[in-house]
Design a protein around this motif. Structure first.
Motif, short mmCIF file in Angstrom:
data_model
loop_
_atom_site.label_atom_id
_atom_site.label_comp_id
_atom_site.label_asym_id
_atom_site.label_seq_id
_atom_site.Cartn_x
_atom_site.Cartn_y
_atom_site.Cartn_z
N UNK A 95 0.79 -1.17 -0.14
CA UNK A 95 -0.01 0.08 -0.10
C UNK A 95 0.79 1.16 -0.04
N UNK A 96 2.11 1.22 -0.14
CA UNK A 96 3.17 2.12 -0.04
C UNK A 96 2.56 3.30 -1.03
N UNK A 97 2.92 3.21 -2.31
CA UNK A 97 2.47 4.18 -3.29
C UNK A 97 0.92 4.86 -3.00
N UNK A 98 -0.01 3.74 -2.90
CA UNK A 98 -1.40 4.41 -2.81
C UNK A 98 -1.56 5.33 -1.75
N UNK A 99 -1.07 4.93 -0.47
CA UNK A 99 -1.16 5.79 0.72
C UNK A 99 -0.28 7.40 0.53
N UNK A 100 0.58 7.23 0.07
CA UNK A 100 1.53 8.23 -0.23
C UNK A 100 0.89 9.16 -1.26
N UNK A 101 0.61 8.68 -2.14
CA UNK A 101 -0.11 9.53 -3.28
C UNK A 101 -1.47 10.21 -2.84
N UNK A 102 -1.90 9.40 -2.07
CA UNK A 102 -3.25 10.23 -1.60
C UNK A 102 -2.98 11.31 -0.73
N UNK A 103 -1.89 11.60 -0.04
CA UNK A 103 -1.71 12.53 0.90
C UNK A 103 -1.19 13.63 0.03
N UNK A 104 -0.53 13.44 -1.28
CA UNK A 104 -0.34 14.27 -2.17
C UNK A 104 -1.46 15.18 -2.91
N UNK A 105 -2.27 14.09 -3.11
CA UNK A 105 -3.79 14.49 -3.66
C UNK A 105 -4.45 15.38 -3.02
N UNK A 106 -4.40 15.05 -1.57
CA UNK A 106 -5.34 15.80 -0.72
C UNK A 106 -4.57 16.94 0.01
N UNK A 107 -3.41 16.94 0.17
CA UNK A 107 -2.82 18.20 0.79
C UNK A 107 -1.93 18.74 -0.04
N UNK A 108 -2.35 19.87 -0.82
CA UNK A 108 -1.33 20.62 -1.68
C UNK A 108 -0.37 21.29 -0.88
N UNK A 109 -0.22 21.61 0.63
CA UNK A 109 0.55 22.26 1.35
C UNK A 109 1.87 21.19 1.47
N UNK A 110 1.70 19.80 1.26
CA UNK A 110 2.53 18.70 1.53
C UNK A 110 3.32 18.53 0.23
N UNK A 111 4.69 18.58 0.13
CA UNK A 111 5.62 18.21 -1.12
C UNK A 111 6.27 16.91 -1.00
N UNK A 112 6.47 16.48 0.31
CA UNK A 112 7.35 15.36 0.47
C UNK A 112 6.82 14.46 1.34
N UNK A 113 6.49 13.24 0.92
CA UNK A 113 5.93 12.27 2.14
C UNK A 113 6.85 10.96 2.17
#
Length: 330
Positions: A95-113
């Motif tokens: 689930x690594x890629x899916x979980x990290x991509x979800x953060x970047x999709x939902x949080x425009x303030x986050x650039x690195x996960x």
């Protein structure tokens, strides 16, 4: 446009290809491409990588550029909006890629996960242990004392990577610490609490397995932090201002001396007194650090005592790590 491009650079690691690449192909995220890079290997790494080519997996090969050159070249060819780094030989859990991509999709303030990782030390009886802690915030000051990421488990926005200029070739080691420092001026960082990555430490040929390269990495990491402090103070980045000669302006670092002493103590615990002495000597020369002088004297005059102390230290460390590992697995 592809959502995620995974980039994994291999050099002479043919025996680690299949399991590592399989972990990428088993990801729950469907909208991704996998870029497998052979950095001029002299064994059959390239042949092993090519057995995994398909419509979603591309192999990039060429002469040996070094990790930084290979990464910059591959990311320039990536089609994804997000770039996920994957250490060669390591495993990304499903689930690594899916979980990290979800953060970047939902949080425009986050650039690195990033995420928490399970570290397995090869050629050692050291038990697996969990590293990194959850984090969500402004990392400009935090990164001076603590690197929130390993390199292999991160995902970042390609546009951000391009904005800051990518990996800087001067940092043949510690290229990631320098990149995070520059990215921290533009976004928030986030480390997921979940363990989504398995990292293998001291793989033959890696920085951690080579005392000389490990010390070089620590020196370059310290220089990256010096550049970061200068930027935070509103002054020019020494590397940008003076080129490679900017490294001459780095002041003596007590923190680097402490780090060298810790590394030297680990080598002593493993019975490698030659590497331990080299680390203690570098720590002494860095800032006249008193513990380094004492440890160097012990390694030279009473090595048996130092080895015994190192063995006790190592056993205590194993007990602590075993207790933490058991607690985390419950």
């Amino acid at each position: 446009m592809t959502r995620v491009s995974v980039v994994s650079v291999f050099y002479n690691r043919a025996g680690l290809v299949d399991e590592s690449v399989a972990s990428l192909k088993q990801q729950s995220l469907g909208d991704c491409e996998i870029l497998l890079v052979d950095d001029g290997s002299t064994d059959n790494t390239l042949e092993r990588l090519r057995t995994h080519e398909n419509e979603k997996t591309r192999v990039i090969s060429g002469t040996n550029r070094g990790l930084v050159g290979a990464l910059n070249n591959a990311i320039a060819q990536a089609r994804g909006s997000y770039i996920a780094i994957h250490g060669s030989g390591d495993l990304s859990l499903p689930e690594r890629l899916e979980r990290q991509a979800e953060i970047l999709d939902q949080r425009p303030d986050v650039g690195v996960v990033g995420c928490r990782s399970e570290v397995v030390t090869l050629q050692s009886t050291r038990p697996p242990h969990l590293v990194k802690q959850p984090f969500d915030g402004d990392a400009r000051e935090v990164i001076l004392d603590w690197n929130p990421f390993h390199h292999g488990e991160v995902m970042f926005r390609k546009a951000l990577f391009e904005e800051v200029g990518g990996y800087r070739p001067f940092f043949v080691c510690a290229q990631d610490r320098d990149l995070w420092c520059r990215m921290s001026h533009h976004c928030r960082f986030l480390v997921l609490e979940d363990v989504l990555y398995r990292k293998y430490a001291k793989v033959p040929g890696s920085v951690a397995a080579d005392p000389a390269r490990l010390m070089l990495q620590r020196h370059l990491s310290d220089f990256a932090l010096y550049c970061h402090r200068e930027r935070l103070a509103g002054r020019p980045d020494p590397l940008e201002q003076f080129g490679e000669q900017g490294a001459l302006f780095r002041p003596p670092s007590r923190e680097l001396a402490k780090d060298m002493c810790i590394i030297g103590s680990r080598y002593a615990a493993d019975g490698n007194l030659e590497a331990a002495r080299t680390c203690f000597r570098r720590a002494r020369d860095e800032s006249g650090y008193l513990p380094a002088r004492l440890l160097l004297a012990a390694a030279t005059l009473t090595p048996g005592i130092l080895l015994g102390a190192g063995e006790v230290w190592r056993r205590l460390l194993r007990l602590v790590q075993k207790a933490r590992w058991s607690e985390a697995r419950r």
